[in-house]
Enzyme design. Structure first.
Site, PDB file in Angstrom:
ATOM      1  N   HIS A  17       0.840  -1.198   0.000  1.00  0.00           N
ATOM      2  CA  HIS A  17       0.000   0.000   0.000  1.00  0.00           C
ATOM      3  C   HIS A  17       0.876   1.250   0.000  1.00  0.00           C
ATOM      4  O   HIS A  17       2.075   1.197   0.251  1.00  0.00           O
ATOM      5  CB  HIS A  17      -0.987   0.013   1.179  1.00  0.00           C
ATOM      6  CG  HIS A  17      -0.371   0.164   2.540  1.00  0.00           C
ATOM      7  ND1 HIS A  17      -1.124   0.320   3.678  1.00  0.00           N
ATOM      8  CD2 HIS A  17       0.918   0.184   2.950  1.00  0.00           C
ATOM      9  CE1 HIS A  17      -0.319   0.431   4.723  1.00  0.00           C
ATOM     10  NE2 HIS A  17       0.919   0.346   4.313  1.00  0.00           N
ATOM     11  N   CYS A  36       5.873   6.187   4.501  1.00  0.00           N
ATOM     12  CA  CYS A  36       4.704   5.439   4.011  1.00  0.00           C
ATOM     13  C   CYS A  36       4.011   6.164   2.859  1.00  0.00           C
ATOM     14  O   CYS A  36       3.118   5.608   2.226  1.00  0.00           O
ATOM     15  CB  CYS A  36       3.710   5.200   5.151  1.00  0.00           C
ATOM     16  SG  CYS A  36       4.421   4.199   6.459  1.00  0.00           S
ATOM     17  N   HIS A  42       4.966   0.191  -0.284  1.00  0.00           N
ATOM     18  CA  HIS A  42       5.750  -0.806   0.455  1.00  0.00           C
ATOM     19  C   HIS A  42       4.794  -1.907   0.881  1.00  0.00           C
ATOM     20  O   HIS A  42       3.576  -1.730   0.828  1.00  0.00           O
ATOM     21  CB  HIS A  42       6.418  -0.162   1.683  1.00  0.00           C
ATOM     22  CG  HIS A  42       5.422   0.418   2.639  1.00  0.00           C
ATOM     23  ND1 HIS A  42       4.891   1.677   2.475  1.00  0.00           N
ATOM     24  CD2 HIS A  42       4.817  -0.114   3.724  1.00  0.00           C
ATOM     25  CE1 HIS A  42       4.010   1.900   3.442  1.00  0.00           C
ATOM     26  NE2 HIS A  42       3.940   0.828   4.210  1.00  0.00           N
ATOM     27  N   HIS A  44       3.438  -5.313   3.447  1.00  0.00           N
ATOM     28  CA  HIS A  44       3.320  -5.856   4.800  1.00  0.00           C
ATOM     29  C   HIS A  44       2.875  -7.305   4.720  1.00  0.00           C
ATOM     30  O   HIS A  44       2.124  -7.680   3.824  1.00  0.00           O
ATOM     31  CB  HIS A  44       2.262  -5.112   5.612  1.00  0.00           C
ATOM     32  CG  HIS A  44       2.626  -3.707   5.947  1.00  0.00           C
ATOM     33  ND1 HIS A  44       3.564  -3.382   6.890  1.00  0.00           N
ATOM     34  CD2 HIS A  44       2.171  -2.528   5.453  1.00  0.00           C
ATOM     35  CE1 HIS A  44       3.674  -2.077   6.975  1.00  0.00           C
ATOM     36  NE2 HIS A  44       2.833  -1.516   6.106  1.00  0.00           N
ATOM     37  N   ASP A  82      -5.021 -10.650  -0.932  1.00  0.00           N
ATOM     38  CA  ASP A  82      -3.682 -11.246  -0.821  1.00  0.00           C
ATOM     39  C   ASP A  82      -2.874 -11.017  -2.103  1.00  0.00           C
ATOM     40  O   ASP A  82      -3.378 -11.215  -3.207  1.00  0.00           O
ATOM     41  CB  ASP A  82      -3.800 -12.745  -0.521  1.00  0.00           C
ATOM     42  CG  ASP A  82      -2.467 -13.359  -0.124  1.00  0.00           C
ATOM     43  OD1 ASP A  82      -1.696 -12.686   0.602  1.00  0.00           O
ATOM     44  OD2 ASP A  82      -2.192 -14.503  -0.521  1.00  0.00           O
ATOM     45  N   HIS A  83      -1.624 -10.600  -1.935  1.00  0.00           N
ATOM     46  CA  HIS A  83      -0.723 -10.303  -3.057  1.00  0.00           C
ATOM     47  C   HIS A  83      -1.312  -9.276  -4.014  1.00  0.00           C
ATOM     48  O   HIS A  83      -1.241  -9.428  -5.238  1.00  0.00           O
ATOM     49  CB  HIS A  83      -0.313 -11.589  -3.793  1.00  0.00           C
ATOM     50  CG  HIS A  83       0.667 -12.400  -2.999  1.00  0.00           C
ATOM     51  ND1 HIS A  83       0.292 -13.158  -1.911  1.00  0.00           N
ATOM     52  CD2 HIS A  83       2.006 -12.534  -3.096  1.00  0.00           C
ATOM     53  CE1 HIS A  83       1.364 -13.734  -1.391  1.00  0.00           C
ATOM     54  NE2 HIS A  83       2.418 -13.363  -2.079  1.00  0.00           N
ATOM     55  N   GLU A 126       0.052  -5.343  11.773  1.00  0.00           N
ATOM     56  CA  GLU A 126       0.719  -4.822  10.582  1.00  0.00           C
ATOM     57  C   GLU A 126       2.218  -5.112  10.641  1.00  0.00           C
ATOM     58  O   GLU A 126       2.855  -5.439   9.646  1.00  0.00           O
ATOM     59  CB  GLU A 126       0.475  -3.309  10.517  1.00  0.00           C
ATOM     60  CG  GLU A 126       1.035  -2.637   9.298  1.00  0.00           C
ATOM     61  CD  GLU A 126       0.885  -1.137   9.422  1.00  0.00           C
ATOM     62  OE1 GLU A 126       0.206  -0.549   8.587  1.00  0.00           O
ATOM     63  OE2 GLU A 126       1.454  -0.552  10.375  1.00  0.00           O
TER      64      GLU A 126
HETATM   65 NI    NI Z   1       2.495   0.412   5.628  1.00  0.00          NI
END
Ligand code: NI
Length: 137
Positions: A17, A36, A42, A44, A82-83, A126
């Site tokens: 995100h 961010c 980036h 998570h 996901d992904h 996270e």
């Molecule tokens: Ni983040």
């Protein structure tokens, strides 16, 4: 006294995100979100924890069958996010994909898919040090 029991389960979800709000200037976005806000985003490895609660079924001895919960989470949440890059999901076009907001959206998706009033909360880790939780209205 209530005869409610709870069942919790954890799921892994990897996604990327970028935290950026169209309501803020580029400069305020940078100072608000720091790294961010970097243009390329980036990722998570989120841990999504789902807690359901209700009366224990006298025949099965369970609040909810784990297989049913897994199927619901898989179909409504994991397959969707996901992904992926969360910013490209329609839910996050007008809403910043912070983990607070991800918790709210996951809660709403699961609430709509599970039997009435069975969802207690969605908690998302996270990082090792950050977690967020949403319990509905
Ligand atoms: Ni983040």
């Amino acid at each position: 006294m209530s005869d409610k029991a709870y069942f919790g389960r954890r799921y892994m979800l990897s996604a990327s995100h970028r935290l950026h709000s169209d309501a803020l200037s580029d400069e305020v976005n940078r100072t608000t979100y720091g790294k961010c806000n970097n243009a390329y985003g980036h990722g998570h490895n989120y841990v999504v924890e789902v807690l359901v609660g209700g009366a224990v079924n006298p025949e099965t001895g369970m609040v909810m069958n784990m297989v049913d919960l897994d199927k619901t989470v898989e179909n409504t949440v994991l397959t969707r996010f996901d992904h992926t890059n969360l910013n490209f999901d329609p839910l996050f076009v007008k809403r910043v994909p912070t983990t607070e907001n991800l918790c709210r959206e996951v809660f709403q998706l699961l609430k709509d898919a599970l039997p009435a009033d069975q969802l207690s909360y969605v908690r998302i880790e996270e990082t090792e040090n950050n977690f967020f939780q949403y319990e509905g209205e």
